[in-house]
Write an enzyme that holds these catalytic residues in place. Sequence first.
Site, PDB file in Angstrom:
ATOM      1  CB  CYS A 271      11.297 -13.081  -0.442  1.00  0.00           C
ATOM      2  SG  CYS A 271      12.093 -11.791  -1.007  1.00  0.00           S
TER       3      CYS A 271
ATOM      4  CE1 TYR B  40       7.812  -5.485 -10.688  1.00  0.00           C
ATOM      5  CE2 TYR B  40       6.474  -5.241  -8.575  1.00  0.00           C
ATOM      6  CZ  TYR B  40       6.594  -5.471 -10.042  1.00  0.00           C
ATOM      7  OH  TYR B  40       5.262  -5.260 -10.675  1.00  0.00           O
TER       8      TYR B  40
ATOM      9  CB  SER C 223      10.548  -4.684 -13.829  1.00  0.00           C
ATOM     10  OG  SER C 223      10.412  -5.602 -14.976  1.00  0.00           O
TER      11      SER C 223
ATOM     12  N   GLY D  45      -0.736   0.371  -5.060  1.00  0.00           N
ATOM     13  CA  GLY D  45      -1.870  -0.254  -4.821  1.00  0.00           C
ATOM     14  C   GLY D  45      -2.897   0.601  -5.724  1.00  0.00           C
TER      15      GLY D  45
ATOM     16  CG  ASN E  16       3.225   0.161   2.893  1.00  0.00           C
ATOM     17  OD1 ASN E  16       4.131   0.554   2.792  1.00  0.00           O
ATOM     18  ND2 ASN E  16       2.936  -1.251   2.589  1.00  0.00           N
ATOM     19  N   GLY E  17       1.806  -2.393   5.170  1.00  0.00           N
ATOM     20  CA  GLY E  17       2.381  -3.574   6.003  1.00  0.00           C
ATOM     21  C   GLY E  17       1.649  -4.683   6.257  1.00  0.00           C
TER      22      GLY E  17
ATOM     23  CB  CYS F  82      -0.907   0.125   1.203  1.00  0.00           C
ATOM     24  SG  CYS F  82      -1.803  -1.260   1.295  1.00  0.00           S
TER      25      CYS F  82
HETATM   26  P1  AMP Z   1       6.904 -14.057 -12.944  1.00  0.00           P
HETATM   27  O1  AMP Z   1       6.542 -13.720 -14.366  1.00  0.00           O
HETATM   28  O2  AMP Z   1       5.987 -14.503 -11.996  1.00  0.00           O
HETATM   29  O3  AMP Z   1       8.260 -14.598 -12.702  1.00  0.00           O
HETATM   30  O4  AMP Z   1       7.017 -12.518 -12.503  1.00  0.00           O
HETATM   31  C1  AMP Z   1       8.381 -11.781 -12.684  1.00  0.00           C
HETATM   32  C2  AMP Z   1       7.663 -10.452 -13.276  1.00  0.00           C
HETATM   33  O5  AMP Z   1       7.020  -9.911 -12.424  1.00  0.00           O
HETATM   34  C3  AMP Z   1       8.953  -9.606 -13.132  1.00  0.00           C
HETATM   35  O6  AMP Z   1       8.942  -8.985 -14.613  1.00  0.00           O
HETATM   36  C4  AMP Z   1       9.030  -8.649 -12.102  1.00  0.00           C
HETATM   37  O7  AMP Z   1       9.257  -7.115 -12.357  1.00  0.00           O
HETATM   38  C5  AMP Z   1       7.485  -8.680 -11.781  1.00  0.00           C
HETATM   39  N1  AMP Z   1       7.358  -8.805 -10.350  1.00  0.00           N
HETATM   40  C6  AMP Z   1       8.158  -9.274  -9.448  1.00  0.00           C
HETATM   41  N2  AMP Z   1       7.547  -9.271  -8.116  1.00  0.00           N
HETATM   42  C7  AMP Z   1       6.342  -8.838  -8.401  1.00  0.00           C
HETATM   43  C8  AMP Z   1       5.305  -8.751  -7.752  1.00  0.00           C
HETATM   44  N3  AMP Z   1       5.201  -8.911  -6.190  1.00  0.00           N
HETATM   45  N4  AMP Z   1       4.075  -8.210  -8.102  1.00  0.00           N
HETATM   46  C9  AMP Z   1       3.993  -7.883  -9.512  1.00  0.00           C
HETATM   47  N5  AMP Z   1       4.827  -8.150 -10.205  1.00  0.00           N
HETATM   48  C10 AMP Z   1       6.073  -8.530  -9.632  1.00  0.00           C
END
Ligand code: AMP
Length: 493
Positions: free
Chosen positions: A461, A262, A303, A45, A119-120, A18
């Site tokens: 994580c 991220y 990203s 969010g 947030n948390g 959040c």
């Molecule tokens: P995945 O496709 O499931 O391996 O997710 C990796 C992609 O999702 C990468 O491009 C990241 O930038 C993005 N990502 C990483 N963590 C999150 C998150 N918690 N929520 C949304 N996107 C994420």
Amino acid sequence: MTDGRGGTPDSDGPTEKCGVVGVALDDRPAARPLYYSLYALQHRGQESAGIVTHDGFQQHDHVEMGLVGDAFEPDDIEALSGAAGIGHVRYPTAGSVDKSCAQPFTVSFKSGSLALSHNGNLVNADEIRDELAGLGHAFTSDGDTEVIAHDLARNLLEEDLVRAVKRTMGRIHGSYSLTIMHDDTVLGVRDPEGNRPLCIGELEDGYVLASESAAIDTLDGRLVRDVKPGELVVLDEDGSGFESYQLVERANTAHCFFEHVYFARPDSKIDGSLVYDVRRELGRHLWAESGIETDVVLPVPDSGRAFASGYADAADEDGAETEFAEGLMKNRYVGRTFIMPTQDERERAVRLKLNPIKSMVQGKSVTLIDDSIVRGTTSTQLIALLKDCGAEEVHMRIGAPPIVAPCYMGIDMATREELIAADKTTDEIREEIEADSLSYLSIDAVANALDSAKADLCLGCVTGEYPYDIDGETTDRDVSRPEIEGSSALADD
Ligand code: AMP
């Protein structure tokens, strides 16, 4: 609360955290600056947005499901009178996905009114909820923010504001960055481990508290500093300054490294570091640890961009003949991949979202750079796509260590079963995503880029060991939580 696997019962996949804000101005309405700052924090969010203000006599609130731009009409902003207020954007990490959990959360009680933005994620909310319910408190949501609000309201019946906050901080455990409004006094509180960000900004006619400094920039304000872990900040009601109370101190912090990797905006400064610089530095480390000379280096937009630019710069300095290219084009109107409820839809979303420029990859060896791999959906799809477009080799480089365990501190990454790295070696993952090579960044490099000791980061994580006492998980530190050690004038409790 989470379902014990790091995902929420109501959400299918990773969620974002959040965003919180608080504003105290001299005599201008707080609603508009709050609205703009929530816009700046929209990435944190998208589920609901809300503002609560106080005009010196009473509270005014407007809380709606949806994006900031959809949640408020001009009349709603006009109706939010008063020079003090707090705001919130929410993506659920605890509690239901409906309006009962949208924030700010408000409660009226004998000694005034309270509004809270959180947030948390608390790790002992159920415990406190049961105790307060036993004392007659009626709860209207299953979220952990309401637990904080009730606990604080109860303490305010017996204590002054600062002592009441201190007492609540001694009871709640987990991650929390809070903006609180007690009548027309705006406060900011950061958990003793400083897990989530929170900072203080100065405006021409007041002060602002916000999850990220980009919100302060949006208001043409000046970042004063981060709220310290365990600190309470009370904004002066006339907007002329703020008081600070260091209520709890711990030997180590547990800043979330994933904020830098991220979540946070690259233009935000968190705990002294500009997120963009950290990402570039992580990219440089990635080259140093596992650089490979290919024809082109492509970032996964958006990203992977800063990581790839740092990586390509370091490669260039080493004399590598590798060209940095924006070879993947993003359709900015497609929502985040993770909001798609099924795996099938997630896979389609990646294809809708990203399209390669064929000439940049055809017949070439490619290094594809992203910040992280969660389930492996994005990398699998993109590697197949690049190969379909004629790439000869695709080497994947990731700007974070393998994500092996869920997040309980406010980022619902995915459940353990869904995390591709939870039970696979890097080589098994490479095979599954069909990359020619795959390398992640080391944990040491993360600590180095953040200029932090590993002991001061939350690495749950990527290590599976958490800085908090979580049922069924192991911890990486002494979590016996000494009751409120005193550092302040309030140590006499
Ligand atoms: P995945 O496709 O499931 O391996 O997710 C990796 C992609 O999702 C990468 O491009 C990241 O930038 C993005 N990502 C990483 N963590 C999150 C998150 N918690 N929520 C949304 N996107 C994420």
